[in-house]
Structures are given as structure tokens and as C-alpha cells.
Scaffold this motif. Structure first.
Motif, PDB file in Angstrom:
ATOM      1  N   ASP A 153     -12.862 -10.327  -7.018  1.00 16.83           N
ATOM      2  CA  ASP A 153     -12.070  -9.311  -6.321  1.00 16.83           C
ATOM      3  C   ASP A 153     -12.436  -9.272  -4.852  1.00 16.83           C
ATOM      4  O   ASP A 153     -13.580  -9.498  -4.471  1.00 16.83           O
ATOM      5  CB  ASP A 153     -12.353  -7.922  -6.898  1.00 16.83           C
ATOM      6  N   SER A 154     -11.459  -8.939  -4.035  1.00 19.33           N
ATOM      7  CA  SER A 154     -11.679  -8.774  -2.604  1.00 19.33           C
ATOM      8  C   SER A 154     -11.373  -7.339  -2.212  1.00 19.33           C
ATOM      9  O   SER A 154     -10.408  -6.754  -2.685  1.00 19.33           O
ATOM     10  CB  SER A 154     -10.745  -9.705  -1.823  1.00 19.33           C
ATOM     11  N   ASN A 155     -12.189  -6.789  -1.341  1.00 17.98           N
ATOM     12  CA  ASN A 155     -11.902  -5.454  -0.822  1.00 17.98           C
ATOM     13  C   ASN A 155     -11.364  -5.536   0.609  1.00 17.98           C
ATOM     14  O   ASN A 155     -11.330  -4.547   1.307  1.00 17.98           O
ATOM     15  CB  ASN A 155     -13.142  -4.563  -0.892  1.00 17.98           C
ATOM     16  N   ARG A 156     -10.934  -6.715   1.032  1.00 18.16           N
ATOM     17  CA  ARG A 156     -10.378  -6.916   2.378  1.00 18.16           C
ATOM     18  C   ARG A 156      -8.883  -6.622   2.371  1.00 18.16           C
ATOM     19  O   ARG A 156      -8.058  -7.510   2.489  1.00 18.16           O
ATOM     20  CB  ARG A 156     -10.628  -8.350   2.842  1.00 18.16           C
ATOM     21  N   SER A 157      -8.542  -5.367   2.248  1.00 16.17           N
ATOM     22  CA  SER A 157      -7.132  -4.997   2.141  1.00 16.17           C
ATOM     23  C   SER A 157      -6.338  -5.346   3.393  1.00 16.17           C
ATOM     24  O   SER A 157      -5.136  -5.550   3.327  1.00 16.17           O
ATOM     25  CB  SER A 157      -6.987  -3.511   1.822  1.00 16.17           C
ATOM     26  N   SER A 158      -7.004  -5.473   4.529  1.00 11.16           N
ATOM     27  CA  SER A 158      -6.280  -5.786   5.759  1.00 11.16           C
ATOM     28  C   SER A 158      -5.704  -7.198   5.754  1.00 11.16           C
ATOM     29  O   SER A 158      -4.751  -7.480   6.460  1.00 11.16           O
ATOM     30  CB  SER A 158      -7.189  -5.603   6.979  1.00 11.16           C
ATOM     31  N   THR A 159      -6.264  -8.107   4.965  1.00 12.42           N
ATOM     32  CA  THR A 159      -5.747  -9.475   4.915  1.00 12.42           C
ATOM     33  C   THR A 159      -5.000  -9.773   3.620  1.00 12.42           C
ATOM     34  O   THR A 159      -4.496 -10.871   3.442  1.00 12.42           O
ATOM     35  CB  THR A 159      -6.888 -10.502   5.091  1.00 12.42           C
ATOM     36  N   THR A 160      -4.913  -8.804   2.720  1.00 17.91           N
ATOM     37  CA  THR A 160      -4.171  -8.981   1.482  1.00 17.91           C
ATOM     38  C   THR A 160      -2.716  -8.627   1.728  1.00 17.91           C
ATOM     39  O   THR A 160      -2.416  -7.592   2.311  1.00 17.91           O
ATOM     40  CB  THR A 160      -4.752  -8.092   0.355  1.00 17.91           C
ATOM     41  N   LEU A 161      -1.814  -9.487   1.297  1.00 18.29           N
ATOM     42  CA  LEU A 161      -0.390  -9.257   1.512  1.00 18.29           C
ATOM     43  C   LEU A 161       0.095  -8.067   0.693  1.00 18.29           C
ATOM     44  O   LEU A 161      -0.403  -7.817  -0.414  1.00 18.29           O
ATOM     45  CB  LEU A 161       0.398 -10.511   1.141  1.00 18.29           C
TER      46      LEU A 161
END
Length: 74
Positions: free
Chosen positions: A34-42
Motif C-alpha cells: 500500500d502507498s500513502n502518497r495520495s498526491s501521486t495516486t490518480l
């Protein structure tokens, strides 16, 4: 943090530094985190890491093509 193993190949979007987005196929057997980098998730997608790179995948594809193998802080 959840981890997943792909049972089947799955399409994903790689967000390149220049702003370009490239569609690729993550292979069966790939281990995702999982990634918590919502700024780079489409928008409308879920962020995951594979081999150190951030990808956006559709939630329904993740549920259909992957098995959850771990979660939490382990």
C-alpha cells in the motif's frame, strides 16, 4: 501497511517525474505494498509500490487479481 501478492497480471499506471503517465502490466507473483502518497495516486485509484516505484491501480482489479498477505506494522 497492507501487502499483496498478484495471482494474475494486472494493469497499472506509472506516474513518471515529467508528469507523463504510462500504462503497464504488473506480472503475476508481484509483491505490492500500500502507498500513502495520495498526491501521486490518480483519482479513483489506489496507490501501491512495486519494486520501489509508485503505481496507481483500480481497487476492483486489486481485489480481483491479488491476495492480501500481510497488514499492520509487521
Amino acid at each position: 501497511m497492507a501487502r499483496y501478492r498478484l495471482r494474475y497480471p494486472m494493469r497499472a499506471m506509472l506516474d513518471k517525474p515529467e508528469g507523463e503517465q504510462v500504462e503497464i502490466a504488473l506480472p503475476a507473483g508481484a509483491m505490492l505494498e500500500d502507498s500513502n502518497r495520495s498526491s501521486t495516486t490518480l483519482f479513483g485509484m489506489v496507490g501501491v509500490y512495486w519494486e520501489g516505484r509508485h503505481y496507481s491501480v483500480y481497487p476492483k482489479d486489486l481485489v480481483r487479481n491479488a491476495e492480501r498477505i500481510a497488514s499492520g506494522n509487521a
